[in-house]
Design an enzyme around this catalytic site. Sequence first.
Site, PDB file in Angstrom:
ATOM      1  N   ASN A 102      44.258   6.429 -12.911  1.00  0.00           N
ATOM      2  CA  ASN A 102      43.891   7.467 -11.933  1.00  0.00           C
ATOM      3  C   ASN A 102      43.962   6.740 -10.590  1.00  0.00           C
ATOM      4  O   ASN A 102      42.971   6.256 -10.069  1.00  0.00           O
ATOM      5  CB  ASN A 102      42.473   7.988 -12.181  1.00  0.00           C
ATOM      6  N   GLU A 152      45.048  15.348 -16.475  1.00  0.00           N
ATOM      7  CA  GLU A 152      43.667  15.366 -15.970  1.00  0.00           C
ATOM      8  C   GLU A 152      43.625  15.424 -14.445  1.00  0.00           C
ATOM      9  O   GLU A 152      42.885  14.690 -13.790  1.00  0.00           O
ATOM     10  CB  GLU A 152      42.898  14.148 -16.502  1.00  0.00           C
ATOM     11  N   ASP A 157      42.056  11.021 -28.070  1.00  0.00           N
ATOM     12  CA  ASP A 157      41.652  10.102 -26.998  1.00  0.00           C
ATOM     13  C   ASP A 157      40.761   8.976 -27.507  1.00  0.00           C
ATOM     14  O   ASP A 157      39.553   9.010 -27.269  1.00  0.00           O
ATOM     15  CB  ASP A 157      40.911  10.916 -25.911  1.00  0.00           C
ATOM     16  N   GLU A 161      36.692   2.469 -14.191  1.00  0.00           N
ATOM     17  CA  GLU A 161      36.574   3.684 -15.011  1.00  0.00           C
ATOM     18  C   GLU A 161      36.396   3.260 -16.467  1.00  0.00           C
ATOM     19  O   GLU A 161      37.191   2.483 -17.004  1.00  0.00           O
ATOM     20  CB  GLU A 161      37.831   4.551 -14.834  1.00  0.00           C
ATOM     21  N   GLU A 213      34.913   3.036 -24.837  1.00  0.00           N
ATOM     22  CA  GLU A 213      34.513   4.335 -24.287  1.00  0.00           C
ATOM     23  C   GLU A 213      33.881   5.233 -25.348  1.00  0.00           C
ATOM     24  O   GLU A 213      32.861   5.872 -25.094  1.00  0.00           O
ATOM     25  CB  GLU A 213      35.737   5.026 -23.672  1.00  0.00           C
ATOM     26  N   TRP A 230      37.288  19.942 -23.644  1.00  0.00           N
ATOM     27  CA  TRP A 230      36.311  18.892 -23.341  1.00  0.00           C
ATOM     28  C   TRP A 230      34.969  19.206 -23.995  1.00  0.00           C
ATOM     29  O   TRP A 230      33.996  18.503 -23.779  1.00  0.00           O
ATOM     30  CB  TRP A 230      36.123  18.733 -21.821  1.00  0.00           C
TER      31      TRP A 230
HETATM   32  C1  GCV Z   1      41.675   6.887 -16.840  1.00  0.00           C
HETATM   33  C2  GCV Z   1      40.104   9.660 -21.022  1.00  0.00           C
HETATM   34  C3  GCV Z   1      39.055   8.965 -20.215  1.00  0.00           C
HETATM   35  C4  GCV Z   1      39.430   8.927 -18.726  1.00  0.00           C
HETATM   36  C5  GCV Z   1      40.791   8.228 -18.627  1.00  0.00           C
HETATM   37  C6  GCV Z   1      41.798   9.022 -19.446  1.00  0.00           C
HETATM   38  C7  GCV Z   1      43.189   8.394 -19.441  1.00  0.00           C
HETATM   39  O1  GCV Z   1      40.142  11.013 -20.724  1.00  0.00           O
HETATM   40  O2  GCV Z   1      37.817   9.600 -20.391  1.00  0.00           O
HETATM   41  O3  GCV Z   1      38.447   8.231 -18.052  1.00  0.00           O
HETATM   42  O4  GCV Z   1      41.209   8.131 -17.283  1.00  0.00           O
HETATM   43  O5  GCV Z   1      41.360   9.076 -20.780  1.00  0.00           O
HETATM   44  O6  GCV Z   1      43.473   7.681 -20.378  1.00  0.00           O
HETATM   45  O7  GCV Z   1      43.948   8.625 -18.525  1.00  0.00           O
END
Ligand code: GCV
Length: 703
Positions: free
Chosen positions: A214, A295, A369, A171, A397, A547
């Site tokens: 996740n 999430e 984030d 991810e 990211e 979002w």
């Molecule tokens: C692992 C953000 C990212 C997700 C990530 C999340 C988190 O939302 O886009 O991909 O998920 O952070 O840190 O849990």
Amino acid sequence: MKKKFVILLTLCLVVHLAWADDGYRLWLKYDLLPNAALREQYKRQINTIETASNDPIIQTAARELQAGVQGLLGKNITIHAAKGEKSALVLAVNPTDKALQGLADDGFVIVQRKQQWLITAKTANGVLYGSFALLRQLKVGEAFKQTSYSESPKIRLRMLNHWDNPLGTIERGYAGSSLWKWYELPEVIDPRYIDYARANASIGINAVVLNNVNASARFLTKEYLVKVKALADVFRPYGIKVFLSLNFASPKILDKIPSSDPLDNRVVEWWKNKTDEIYSIIPDFGGYLVKANSEGEPGPQDYGRTHADGANMLASALAPHKGLVIWRAFVYAADPKGDRFKEAYKDFKPLDGKFASNALVQVKNGPIDFQSREPFHPLFGNMPQTPLAMEFQLTQEYLGFSTNWVFEAPLFKECLESDTYAKGKGSTVAKVIDGSLDNHALSAMAGVANTGSDRNWTGHTMAQANWYAFGRLAWNYDLTSAQIAEEWIKQSLTQQPQAVAVIAELMLKSREIYVDFTTPLGLHHVMGQNIHFGAEPWLEKSARPDWTAIYYHRADSVGLGFDRTSKGSNALSLYAPEVQQLWGNPQSCPLPYLLWFHHVPWTQKLSTGNTLWDEFSSRYYKGVASVAWMQSQWEQTKPYIDQAIFSDVKGRLAVQHREALNWRDACVLYFQQYAKKPIPKPYEKPTRTLDELKKIVEIYQLK
Ligand code: GCV
């Protein structure tokens, strides 16, 4: 003629391959030291490596020193039991050594006597870190000036968090697929696991979470635990502990227990048994990392329980084994009228003091984030009774994936050096994290890993520096970004002084340049919905309001930015009064944070003398021009850099320039609709229309 040509071609290829550097060796290159005088000096001083210990970690240290010294000095040396010989490099664990007083368990002392070098520590890990420190000194081509040199880490748990999935995807990973070949494990041990461990140990990283937060429940099955054990066995001699992310609904998913309620005895029993099973397989297992009720992930709130209830249930299963639970604070309810900035605070602040003693709460550096700039998270300084771990993101990211060059040390330091004023001036985030502000024995800093199966580990060669910087800062956050950049360049790329200076300058400016052409003046979260490297400021619909982009930028005919003062969401009130004072007034708020806290009129004059619109739009143009400057500066390094790396970075800079132009044109044209002002002189209006930009971005977003 034909034959001659083939021979020539083959020769060229051989020369090229011998010269080409694929980046695999990271900063662990043990090539002959260019400085002959220094080489000779060390050669005279080091003949053998002596150690009295069979400890696997000490053996690792000895082997690494042997490889390093042989390569760097061009001299064969042997490892043997302690004999007290002249010109020996002696490795010793000696917890009662007076020189080690006041140092942490992982600290070390390097003493240079007339005839010997001595690396001493309280633990084998300390000796390992001392050995890598000595090698670092050799690699950067410097002599130890002091006869006695010591270091002690500021943070206890220095960990990487991998967001790797069972099927090998990562991810938010931009450097290929997962390093962990789950299908082949435990039988096949990829040698790359060892090099990964070496790289981590060399910068002090002592813990890794193997899988995505996740989390698939599959990681807790017997079948996977033996795979995890195989990795733990590889990492152990490098002083690295293995942790797992867990799925809170595992009792339900794996064993059909009707609930995963942390206060249900069946659930408590299930976790106790599962945890005992894990420790029977991996006796030094580190513990669990948990993303819960965030999430869409399951968690204790599904049963009306709190995050502390969930964490403490796991903590008590782990306690007999001295394991830790690290509970993430990245939570936010989907409230269209709320402010996501405040969500984690709302859930966690009331739980301060309610977590078990083997639990830490892991907080992202900022409240939203991992944006290119965020104010520090308001939980820092507000949960004095709970050890808080820092979570930084190394994978880029929101920083241009692996096509943009962004050195993150300045970003990490900006957060660590921020003053929370929790206990008066000087209560920095760093002091919250290292436990010194509130007297916590536990302390942790995590980095979401940027590694993958790409040959050079991180996709963009320059992103290796972010992995390096994270480890170095978790060890010692007082190091400056410039020191870290220079160390990294000299070990990884070149020691030619002019090239070192050029690359260091590029690294140190790279983050600010990225901010300029993407989100200047505190604008945030205006990237594409799925693919986070492109601009999509017009994004107004998504599965959740928070979002979208418009939720954050709030552009209208009056101005731009999110009002988080008492007239707006009042998120500012979560900070100490001194911080509120710093950021609360739109006239005096530092420009990097302006649009984080204020809705500023387009016509307002800023400290630069420009109006908001002029300053804001100019930053995009300056940002693009700065990428062009990066490109031309990089050209200067060509004679001093491996050609494969040179060309790869050159190509990526060209992509970055294209992406910067897209960001500039998309944002300037979109926000101009609200500002209704001309592009300030001397800049030219974009040649593309907003519709054209939207189409380009759509392609990027894979729509
Ligand atoms: C692992 C953000 C990212 C997700 C990530 C999340 C988190 O939302 O886009 O991909 O998920 O952070 O840190 O849990």
